[in-house]
Design a protein around this motif. Structure first.
Motif, PDB file in Angstrom:
ATOM      1  N   UNK A  63       0.854  -1.177   0.000  1.00 23.87           N
ATOM      2  CA  UNK A  63       0.000   0.000   0.000  1.00 23.87           C
ATOM      3  C   UNK A  63       0.895   1.233   0.000  1.00 23.87           C
ATOM      4  N   UNK A  64       0.665   2.113  -0.951  1.00 17.83           N
ATOM      5  CA  UNK A  64       1.474   3.341  -1.061  1.00 17.83           C
ATOM      6  C   UNK A  64       2.967   3.041  -1.052  1.00 17.83           C
ATOM      7  N   UNK A  65       3.368   2.034  -1.825  1.00 16.36           N
ATOM      8  CA  UNK A  65       4.766   1.651  -1.979  1.00 16.36           C
ATOM      9  C   UNK A  65       5.413   1.135  -0.691  1.00 16.36           C
ATOM     10  N   UNK A  66       4.585   0.744   0.276  1.00 20.12           N
ATOM     11  CA  UNK A  66       5.100   0.122   1.502  1.00 20.12           C
ATOM     12  C   UNK A  66       4.598  -1.313   1.532  1.00 20.12           C
ATOM     13  N   UNK A  67       5.491  -2.230   1.900  1.00 19.29           N
ATOM     14  CA  UNK A  67       5.112  -3.632   2.037  1.00 19.29           C
ATOM     15  C   UNK A  67       4.741  -3.918   3.480  1.00 19.29           C
ATOM     16  N   UNK A  68       3.674  -4.655   3.680  1.00 18.62           N
ATOM     17  CA  UNK A  68       3.204  -4.985   5.032  1.00 18.62           C
ATOM     18  C   UNK A  68       3.101  -6.495   5.198  1.00 18.62           C
ATOM     19  N   UNK A  69       3.687  -6.993   6.261  1.00 18.56           N
ATOM     20  CA  UNK A  69       3.420  -8.362   6.692  1.00 18.56           C
ATOM     21  C   UNK A  69       2.125  -8.272   7.486  1.00 18.56           C
ATOM     22  N   UNK A  89      11.121 -14.420   5.047  1.00 12.31           N
ATOM     23  CA  UNK A  89      12.195 -14.180   4.079  1.00 12.31           C
ATOM     24  C   UNK A  89      11.677 -14.218   2.647  1.00 12.31           C
ATOM     25  N   UNK A  90      10.826 -15.198   2.335  1.00 12.23           N
ATOM     26  CA  UNK A  90      10.288 -15.309   0.973  1.00 12.23           C
ATOM     27  C   UNK A  90       9.417 -14.106   0.615  1.00 12.23           C
ATOM     28  N   UNK A  91       8.596 -13.650   1.570  1.00 12.01           N
ATOM     29  CA  UNK A  91       7.753 -12.483   1.293  1.00 12.01           C
ATOM     30  C   UNK A  91       8.617 -11.226   1.168  1.00 12.01           C
ATOM     31  N   UNK A  92       9.659 -11.147   1.967  1.00 13.27           N
ATOM     32  CA  UNK A  92      10.570 -10.000   1.863  1.00 13.27           C
ATOM     33  C   UNK A  92      11.172  -9.932   0.458  1.00 13.27           C
ATOM     34  N   UNK A  93      11.532 -11.079  -0.097  1.00 13.04           N
ATOM     35  CA  UNK A  93      12.082 -11.109  -1.458  1.00 13.04           C
ATOM     36  C   UNK A  93      11.067 -10.574  -2.467  1.00 13.04           C
ATOM     37  N   UNK A  94       9.809 -10.907  -2.279  1.00 19.25           N
ATOM     38  CA  UNK A  94       8.763 -10.389  -3.182  1.00 19.25           C
ATOM     39  C   UNK A  94       8.654  -8.870  -3.052  1.00 19.25           C
ATOM     40  N   UNK A  95       8.713  -8.389  -1.806  1.00 17.42           N
ATOM     41  CA  UNK A  95       8.661  -6.932  -1.599  1.00 17.42           C
ATOM     42  C   UNK A  95       9.852  -6.250  -2.278  1.00 17.42           C
ATOM     43  N   UNK A  98       9.603  -5.852  -5.918  1.00 17.38           N
ATOM     44  CA  UNK A  98       8.636  -4.821  -6.318  1.00 17.38           C
ATOM     45  C   UNK A  98       9.055  -3.420  -5.878  1.00 17.38           C
ATOM     46  N   UNK A  99      10.267  -3.312  -5.397  1.00 16.54           N
ATOM     47  CA  UNK A  99      10.857  -2.016  -5.040  1.00 16.54           C
ATOM     48  C   UNK A  99      10.042  -1.232  -4.022  1.00 16.54           C
ATOM     49  N   UNK A 100       9.523  -1.904  -2.993  1.00 17.01           N
ATOM     50  CA  UNK A 100       8.807  -1.158  -1.959  1.00 17.01           C
ATOM     51  C   UNK A 100       9.801  -0.255  -1.229  1.00 17.01           C
ATOM     52  N   UNK A 101       9.323   0.862  -0.730  1.00 16.35           N
ATOM     53  CA  UNK A 101      10.212   1.816  -0.069  1.00 16.35           C
ATOM     54  C   UNK A 101      10.489   1.445   1.387  1.00 16.35           C
ATOM     55  N   UNK A 102       9.562   0.715   2.007  1.00 10.60           N
ATOM     56  CA  UNK A 102       9.725   0.329   3.408  1.00 10.60           C
ATOM     57  C   UNK A 102       8.878  -0.902   3.652  1.00 10.60           C
ATOM     58  N   UNK A 103       9.362  -1.764   4.554  1.00 11.13           N
ATOM     59  CA  UNK A 103       8.613  -2.951   4.943  1.00 11.13           C
ATOM     60  C   UNK A 103       8.205  -2.801   6.402  1.00 11.13           C
ATOM     61  N   UNK A 104       6.905  -3.001   6.657  1.00 12.64           N
ATOM     62  CA  UNK A 104       6.371  -2.858   8.005  1.00 12.64           C
ATOM     63  C   UNK A 104       5.633  -4.131   8.416  1.00 12.64           C
TER      64      UNK A 104
END
Length: 140
Positions: A63-69, A89-95, A98-104
């Motif tokens: 959402x809005x270029x941020x990846x959320x677990x 780890x696998x989901x982080x690779x997907x994020x 897709x060049x997300x700006x931040x993972x939360x």
């Protein structure tokens, strides 16, 4: 263990896993989010498979270029065996792809028990997105 995208044939064993692991309220919220995420982007719903059995799952969203677990669930007999870390780890690779700006990490009342997993993987308290209301409710 193999981590892959959700497939339609996974539906029954996945819902059985969620019913076993989650509280009734958490299960209902998770199934709503699960359906929503499948309609938006099914590649962010991952399952962990061991010996042809689904032993874990994770739902992510962007959402809005941020990846959320959003939600992670691992069968009780496979907890503390690396399944959760493999899913994260696998989901982080997907994020990252897709060049997300931040993972939360969505830190609602149901995710509180799994926050130490994320901390053990290097996430900080500042990475926890505390959402204690349903995000799908529209007011006005």
């Amino acid at each position: 263990m193999n981590v892959r995208s959700f497939q339609l044939s996974d539906y029954k064993p996945l819902t059985e896993l969620l019913e076993e692991v989650l509280t009734t309220e958490c299960y209902e919220q998770t199934m709503e989010a699960f359906a929503r995420q499948l309609s938006w982007d099914s590649d962010l719903v991952l399952v962990a498979v061991k010996d042809s059995e689904i032993v874990g799952m994770i739902i992510g969203t962007i959402d809005n270029n941020k990846g959320y677990y959003y939600r992670i669930a691992v069968s009780p007999e496979h907890q503390r065996s690396g399944v959760g870390k493999g899913l994260v780890t696998a989901l982080r690779q997907r994020f990252v792809q897709r060049n997300v700006s931040k993972i939360l990490i969505t830190a609602d009342e149901h995710n509180e028990p799994v926050l130490p997993l994320y901390e053990s993987m290097g996430f900080a308290t500042s990475d926890f997105f505390r959402a204690f209301q349903k995000l799908s409710i529209v007011t006005g």
